[in-house]
Write a protein that holds these residues in place. Structure first.
Motif, PDB file in Angstrom:
ATOM      1  N   SER A   1       0.845  -1.186   0.000  1.00  0.00           N
ATOM      2  CA  SER A   1       0.000   0.000   0.000  1.00  0.00           C
ATOM      3  C   SER A   1       0.885   1.242   0.000  1.00  0.00           C
ATOM      4  O   SER A   1       2.105   1.147   0.033  1.00  0.00           O
ATOM      5  CB  SER A   1      -0.940  -0.004   1.202  1.00  0.00           C
ATOM      6  OG  SER A   1      -0.230   0.366   2.352  1.00  0.00           O
ATOM      7  N   ASN A   2       0.271   2.383  -0.007  1.00  0.00           N
ATOM      8  CA  ASN A   2       1.003   3.646  -0.048  1.00  0.00           C
ATOM      9  C   ASN A   2       2.044   3.640  -1.154  1.00  0.00           C
ATOM     10  O   ASN A   2       3.172   4.056  -0.974  1.00  0.00           O
ATOM     11  CB  ASN A   2       1.678   3.928   1.295  1.00  0.00           C
ATOM     12  CG  ASN A   2       0.637   4.167   2.354  1.00  0.00           C
ATOM     13  OD1 ASN A   2      -0.541   4.310   2.029  1.00  0.00           O
ATOM     14  ND2 ASN A   2       1.050   4.204   3.586  1.00  0.00           N
ATOM     15  N   GLU A   3       1.623   3.145  -2.275  1.00  0.00           N
ATOM     16  CA  GLU A   3       2.544   3.003  -3.394  1.00  0.00           C
ATOM     17  C   GLU A   3       2.797   4.326  -4.098  1.00  0.00           C
ATOM     18  O   GLU A   3       3.654   4.409  -4.948  1.00  0.00           O
ATOM     19  CB  GLU A   3       1.938   2.041  -4.412  1.00  0.00           C
ATOM     20  CG  GLU A   3       2.464   0.638  -4.276  1.00  0.00           C
ATOM     21  CD  GLU A   3       3.427   0.321  -5.370  1.00  0.00           C
ATOM     22  OE1 GLU A   3       3.411   1.055  -6.362  1.00  0.00           O
ATOM     23  OE2 GLU A   3       4.179  -0.644  -5.233  1.00  0.00           O
ATOM     24  N   GLY A   4       2.041   5.307  -3.753  1.00  0.00           N
ATOM     25  CA  GLY A   4       2.165   6.560  -4.493  1.00  0.00           C
ATOM     26  C   GLY A   4       0.960   6.738  -5.376  1.00  0.00           C
ATOM     27  O   GLY A   4       0.118   5.853  -5.473  1.00  0.00           O
TER      28      GLY A   4
END
Lengths: 322, 694, 308
Positions: free
Chosen positions: C295-298
């Protein structure tokens, strides 16, 4: 370009032009259509009520490329959309002997709020697959429902009103403030308090170099506050997808973030920067970011230039008085 | 066409000429006919005309056919009767190195097309029919060239060219170059300018009242035919000679009114060389090709002749049908501006010049015919190279042509609602009375202003073209001070007769505007003429008219109300949310994807090849490449990589790209993991980005 | 906690975001305090001429019934309320796009319903999130129901809309996708639900992503042409609000008779979508998440909302 299609698409220009507009069958003066700005303004003083609008369109496709390429059953489709009303009106255009595509797109005022976007897509059968998107208009048009001037909206709203006695009752609580920045809605608004004696006249005035310089400083201060407020609102309003990734916003928030992020986090790509500010806001580190945000806002508000000019003008004024 | 209009006059002229040609005196004829010399004198002066039987006797005495006497026509001359006649140098020794007026014009094909066609328009014969002009470029070589030169008696004039070809002056250099090229390439370029439905070169060979003399005898003579003319056969005729490298132009005219009892095939040649000396003899430079004049006082000069069809054809001067008008053949034509070198380029330049200058005259309403029809043809030795191309104004001047035809069709509107529409407004011109004229009041004329959207490819939009008369362009003005966001347009102002009105006010306006034009006819301004001809205030009227027309354009193109300011300008300026699209763009300080290409393989995986641009930096970069599928709205689903293959200037470690320090570009390839695709690969477009490695 | 009709204003008014947000305090969101009704009414702008369709009472009655009937499984209230809200609050899309109406309903008319339906465990504790009061059309309590009914109905038939609202993932996922602005697409999605081809929440999400992604290469408008809804019929239906009685509590009401979605177009898309759904490789995976799993891959840039 960092996008690839799984089949050949058109590379030539696709241009779209609105050639005429009719409101309830009555033609709109051509001055309400700007081919340069690609904007149609539908608001007319003489005709505030209308139900149905008809846009006459002309589209030029790269005909030679189309004829020589692997595309069959070519269809040219115009679509008028507005995100806030989930409206989508389409029209199939027909190819004329003259080599362009034309047709009319009809839409209803009831289905739109402020600003619709008009574009054109070309679909064709490629490698046996029908309805493939093979091209889109280079630039889309804007249809403004409440504007009288067909120009792209470039700045946010500036609203001059008496906070104490105006129609927006909520401003009454700010009646001693010279201005208030509102960041909700379709476009941010700077409310200038006409009840604040002298403020609006001074901002609108002319005058001596010193007066102009002071005005510049004042405007920069208002603008810097507005940019800071807009940045905070844009970051705070970010929508996340199911995996918690912030989605890139649309409308003015898009413009604000694109303008300011490169100054807030200059070493990151704009998408990495958005991720970073989102993490700072939700997981800590937001405070440390404040000087960067102030700096970016000041750059947008041209604060350094305005203060320098102001100080220079005042010192010169003092010198001449001696 | 009536062959002879004034028989009485004509017979006398004819008889006198016949006698002179035969060097026969009046008394000799009187003797042969057994009449008194007074009777012959009465015939030659036109006081009396002989009876029919007497005319037959005269024919016998002169040795001509009876028919010739009855029709009193001049004789058609065989080529053997033709000669070149060179004017001797001035006695005072004054030397002219080329026609001074020729230098007033650039010998540019565009200028030629403009001037010559304007002359044709000014000489329109039947106002109900269009004037037809036809430009024909023809290159001659080999046999064809020699046949032409023979007909021209080239050998006779060649020594004069050679004597004039000197590098001592400009004209000499041009001639030298012309001769050199003719010899080297064994070819000669002819440009023929034909007009039809024009007056033709009427009138005697000499004299003030002759169009022939105006064109071919005098220099700088502006022989005015009609009041609308911008100066008929004025300076413009010089461009004909200026376009010839050899200063040589041949003429064939079909006359609208008989001269010497004839109308067809009146030929003449005129050569303009600089002063030169040949065989110890000095020549002024001017030479004529024609019949040797025997008129007292004019001996040794050439006069026009009536040619037979063979001679006309051999001089490449044959005309189509009997429609009056004139053909000018420019021998050794060139484009001195130098931008048209090949036949093709010259052809195109002529077409463009005709369209740009005469689009208005060539435009008509649905039910009317245009004033002008023009075409250009290109030949080589009589064979078609580019077939006759009719000049279509709508192709070259689409917006202006649309404006004018909408007006002619009565389709112009007060307010445009469609980009193809034409808006019309009227600009008043108050014409002051002329000094000493019976009219003491100003005449109010309404000039017509037309505005329409400019064509998309228009490189000079927002122009106002001003015309009068037979829709000749007087000037083209740029319209400035337009409100922001005004779409590109073209405007046309029709004033005076150009409005199509025949009212006295239109004529008064026409006259007034003409008076306000400088000799070049390219402006409406405060001329001296204006002050001398009109009562006080005339200058102001022109001034007002100039101003009013621009105001009217702005009204027609502008928005109808002023923009509500939307807050103080000083603040607005600082709050532009599109600020990121303008102004300086900071160069990227991080690696970015410059280019991606790829395709879906048999297993459904995307194979992509990616080029990366790296900013200069001494430390190496580490970035994570991401692939996503594009979506209609919302966030793009991320795709995993099945394989990442390093290309130039990088290596792959655990899904992260490590770029070499100092490199400015890099590349890699990637294959996506099919099981991570939210939709089959061939249904999606893929987006590749670089992210900061975490 | 219940609101009696005595306390309520008679007509709906327009409550600006900026005013509504001011009173969305933690205690209001947690249900410990009622929003200050008088201050909110003072901060609202009246609607202009009073009309039956702006009457608060029938709406409030529906809300009360919804809470009474669905207290056991509150999410089921959506499918019941959506068509009835839509048929009672007869407005144009233009009016519905004005967030001030929805702010007024949530803050003044029925804050209790918002909490009843959406209060839940969050990072900040047991409370409703602000976007259920003041928020986007697919988040705000009443707006999402109205828009679901508007976008999924088939002419005057609310049945597809009711079906769509029975599945929370349709409301949460599909409603935010721009692809369903094309009526045959929206209708085809529900048809797949009707046929049982798409059942679980995960199915719905996978289908949504597949359609949304394939829209990057397919022009659904060309594959499945729609006919423009009849604006006059809709106008008539809205004006008829003056004569309409309260909607039935047990039978589905009728919506504006502005024309059915062309059947051929729906069939074509059902076929296409079924195929896309069947071919989607990610569907087979047992892991619910799409993508790399990190998650929080951009974020992805550019054109987040594109008509094609």
């Amino acid at each position: 370009m960092n996008t690839v299609f799984p089949y050949p698409v058109l590379t030539g220009d696709i241009t779209l032009e609105v050639t005429a507009v009719k409101l309830d069958g009555r033609p709109l003066p051509l001055s309400m259509i700007s081919r340069d700005h690609k904007v149609v303004a539908l608001h007319e003083v003489e005709r505030s009520r209308w139900d149905e609008a008809r846009l006459d369109l002309r589209v030029v496709l790269p005909e030679k490329e189309l004829a020589d390429g692997p595309w069959d059953d070519v269809a040219c489709l115009a679509a008028l959309t507005e995100a806030s009303t989930n409206a989508r009106a389409t029209a199939r255009l027909r190819r004329s002997d003259a080599g362009w595509w034309s047709g009319s797109l009809v839409f209803h005022r009831d289905a739109h709020l402020t600003r619709a976007s008009l574009t054109v897509a070309v679909a064709a059968t490629v490698d046996g697959e029908s309805g493939r998107l093979v091209g889109m208009a280079e630039e889309s048009w804007i249809v403004e429902l409440d504007e009288r001037i067909p120009a792209r909206k470039q700045e946010l709203n500036i609203h001059e009103t008496d906070f104490r006695n105006g129609s927006e009752t909520w401003l009454q609580t700010f009646q001693d403030a010279p201005w208030v920045v509102e960041t909700t809605g379709d476009m941010p608004t700077v409310h200038l308090n006409t009840g604040f004696e002298g403020l609006v006249d001074f901002l609108n005035g002319g005058g001596a170099p010193v007066e102009r310089a002071v005005r510049g400083m004042l405007a920069a201060q208002i603008a810097a506050e507005a940019w800071t407020a807009m940045f905070n609102a844009a970051v705070g309003d970010l929508e996340c997808d199911d995996e918690g990734r912030p989605q890139w916003p649309t409308g003015w928030r898009d413009g604000v973030l694109r303008s300011m992020l490169p100054d807030v986090l200059p070493d990151l790509s704009i998408s990495d920067a958005l991720m970073e500010v989102h993490l700072r806001l939700t997981e800590g580190g937001w405070q440390e970011l404040q000087p960067r945000i102030q700096y970016a806002a000041a750059r947008r508000a041209k604060t350094p230039k305005n203060i320098a000019n102001g100080l220079r003008a005042m010192s010169r004024d003092v010198e001449t008085e001696r | 066409m009536v062959e002879a209009t004034d028989q009485r006059q004509d017979f006398g002229d004819w008889l006198e000429r016949q006698l002179r040609l035969r060097r026969m005196t009046q008394s000799a004829l009187a003797e042969a006919l057994e009449v008194t010399p007074a009777a012959v004198s009465a015939w030659t002066t036109g006081r009396a005309e002989p009876r029919e039987d007497r005319k037959r006797a005269i024919a016998a005495a002169l040795g001509v056919e009876e028919e010739a006497v009855l029709r009193r026509a001049a004789q058609v001359l065989p080529p053997s009767a033709l000669n070149w006649h060179h004017r001797p140098a001035h006695r005072d020794g004054g030397r002219e190195f080329g026609n001074a007026a020729a230098f007033a014009f650039d010998a540019d094909l565009a200028v030629l097309a403009r001037e010559a066609t304007q002359n044709s328009l000014d000489e329109q014969f039947d106002p109900k029919r269009p004037v037809r002009v036809r430009y024909t470029l023809e290159e001659l070589s080999g046999e064809h060239l020699r046949a032409f030169l023979d007909a021209l008696q080239w050998d006779e004039i060649r020594p004069h060219f050679e004597a004039s070809a000197t590098d001592r002056h400009k004209v000499g250099r041009v001639i030298a170059e012309g001769l050199r090229e003719m010899t080297e390439s064994d070819s000669l370029l002819l440009l023929r300018v034909d007009d039809y439905n024009c007056t033709g070169l009427t009138g005697p060979d000499y004299g003030d009242d002759s169009k022939f003399a105006a064109v071919l005898r005098d220099q700088l003579n502006s022989h005015k035919g009609r009041s609308t003319a911008g100066g008929s056969y004025g300076l413009g005729k010089i461009t004909l000679w200026a376009t010839s490298r050899l200063g040589l132009v041949l003429v064939n005219s079909t006359l609208s009114g008989a001269h010497e009892g004839r109308t067809s095939r009146r030929l003449y040649g005129r050569l303009e060389l600089p002063w030169h000396s040949k065989g110890g003899e000095d020549f002024a430079g001017l030479a004529g090709f024609g019949e040797t004049d025997t008129e007292p006082g004019r001996e040794g000069t050439a006069r026009s002749w009536w040619a037979d069809e063979t001679t006309t054809r051999s001089l490449r001067l044959e005309r189509e049908g009997r429609d009056p008008g004139t053909s000018f053949l420019i021998v050794g034509a060139h484009d001195a501006a130098g931008d048209a070198q090949t036949l093709q380029e010259m052809h195109e330049k002529l077409v463009r010049a005709l369209a740009d200058n005469f689009w208005a005259a060539m435009t008509s309403g649905r039910d009317s015919r245009p004033v002008l029809e023009a075409s250009v043809t290109t030949l080589r030795n009589g064979n078609v190279v580019i077939p006759e191309q009719r000049v279509d104004p709508a192709v070259h001047q689409p917006a202006r042509t649309r404006a004018l035809s909408a007006y002619l069709n009565g389709e112009a509107v007060e307010q445009r609602t469609d980009t193809t529409q034409v808006a019309v407004a009227y600009v008043p011109l108050r014409v002051p009375p002329e000094k000493g004229a019976p009219r003491k009041e100003s005449a109010e004329h309404n000039a017509v202003l037309l505005v329409t959207a400019a064509d998309d490819n228009d490189r000079e939009p927002n122009r106002l073209v001003c015309m009068r008369g037979n829709r000749m362009t007087v000037m083209t003005r740029r319209v400035t001070d337009l409100p922001l966001g005004t779409d590109a347009f073209q405007a046309v102002l029709l004033a005076g007769r150009a409005t199509g009105s025949d009212a006295p006010e239109a004529h008064a306006a026409e006259q007034f505007l003409r008076t306000s034009e400088p000799p070049e006819h390219n402006d409406w301004t405060k001329t001296e003429d204006l002050v001398t001809s009109y009562v006080r205030g005339a200058r102001q009227r022109i001034e007002d008219f100039r101003k009013d027309m621009l105001v009217a354009v702005r009204v027609l193109v502008g928005r109808r109300e002023r923009v509500k300011t939307g807050g103080p300008a000083v603040l607005r300026e600082l709050l532009r949310i599109d600020a990121h699209t303008t102004g300086a763009r900071r160069p990227d300080r991080y690696p970015v994807v410059r280019h991606v290409e790829g395709s879906v393989d048999a297993r459904g995986a995307w194979n992509v090849r990616v080029e990366v641009k790296l900013p200069r930096r001494t430390d190496p970069w580490s970035m994570t490449p991401t692939a996503r599928f594009e979506v209609r709205s919302g966030s793009r689903p991320a795709i995993s990589w099945a394989k990442l293959i390093a290309g130039e200037n990088c290596r792959v470690e655990q899904g992260v790209l490590h770029f070499e320090a100092g490199a400015t570009s890099a590349s890699f390839e990637g294959v996506t993991e099919v099981s991570s695709h939210p939709v089959t690969g061939r249904m999606a477009r893929v987006v590749v980005d670089l992210q900061k490695g975490r | 906690m219940s609101t009696t009709s005595r306390d309520l204003p008679e007509q709906i008014a327009l409550l600006p975001d900026v005013v509504a947000s001011r009173y969305l305090t933690h205690s209001v969101l947690a249900g410990r305090e009622r929003p200050p009704q008088l201050a909110l009414i003072r901060g609202s702008e009246p609607m202009g001429t009073p009309a039956a369709r702006w009457t608060v009472e029938p709406l409030r009655q529906l809300i009360d019934v919804a809470m009474r009937r669905h207290d056991g499984d509150r999410a089921t209230a959506d499918a019941w309320l959506a068509p009835r809200l839509h048929a009672t609050l007869r407005i144009t899309r233009r009016e519905a796009a004005d967030t001030r109406i929805w702010n007024f309903l949530a803050m003044v008319v029925a804050p209790d319903y918002v909490l009843w339906r959406h209060k839940g465990v969050t990072k900040e504790g047991d409370r409703a999130t602000t976007d259920r009061f003041v928020g986007l059309h697919y988040k705000q309590t009443f707006a999402r129901l109205w828009w679901a009914a508007e976008l999924f109905r088939d002419g005057d038939d609310y049945e597809p809309a009711r079906l769509a609202c029975e599945n929370q993932d349709v409301l949460n996922t599909m409603l935010r996708l721009a692809v369903i602005d094309h009526r045959p697409t929206a209708r085809a999605v529900v048809r797949l639900l009707e046929k049982g081809l798409v059942r679980t929440g995960r199915d719905v999400n996978a289908l949504g992503t597949a359609i949304n992604t394939a829209a990057g290469t397919l022009v659904y408008d060309v594959l499945a042409p729609d006919e423009a809804p009849d604006a006059d019929s809709r106008r008539y239906w809205i004006d008829e609000a003056e004569n309409a009685g309260p909607v039935s509590l047990d039978n589905l009401p009728f919506g504006p008779d502005d024309g059915c979605v062309p059947g051929d177009s729906v069939d074509e898309l059902v076929r296409r979508f079924a195929q896309l759904f069947a071919e989607a490789p990610v569907r087979g995976k047992e892991e619910g998440r799409i993508g790399t799993g990190r998650s929080n891959e951009g974020v992805s840039l550019d054109k987040t909302y594109s008509p094609f």
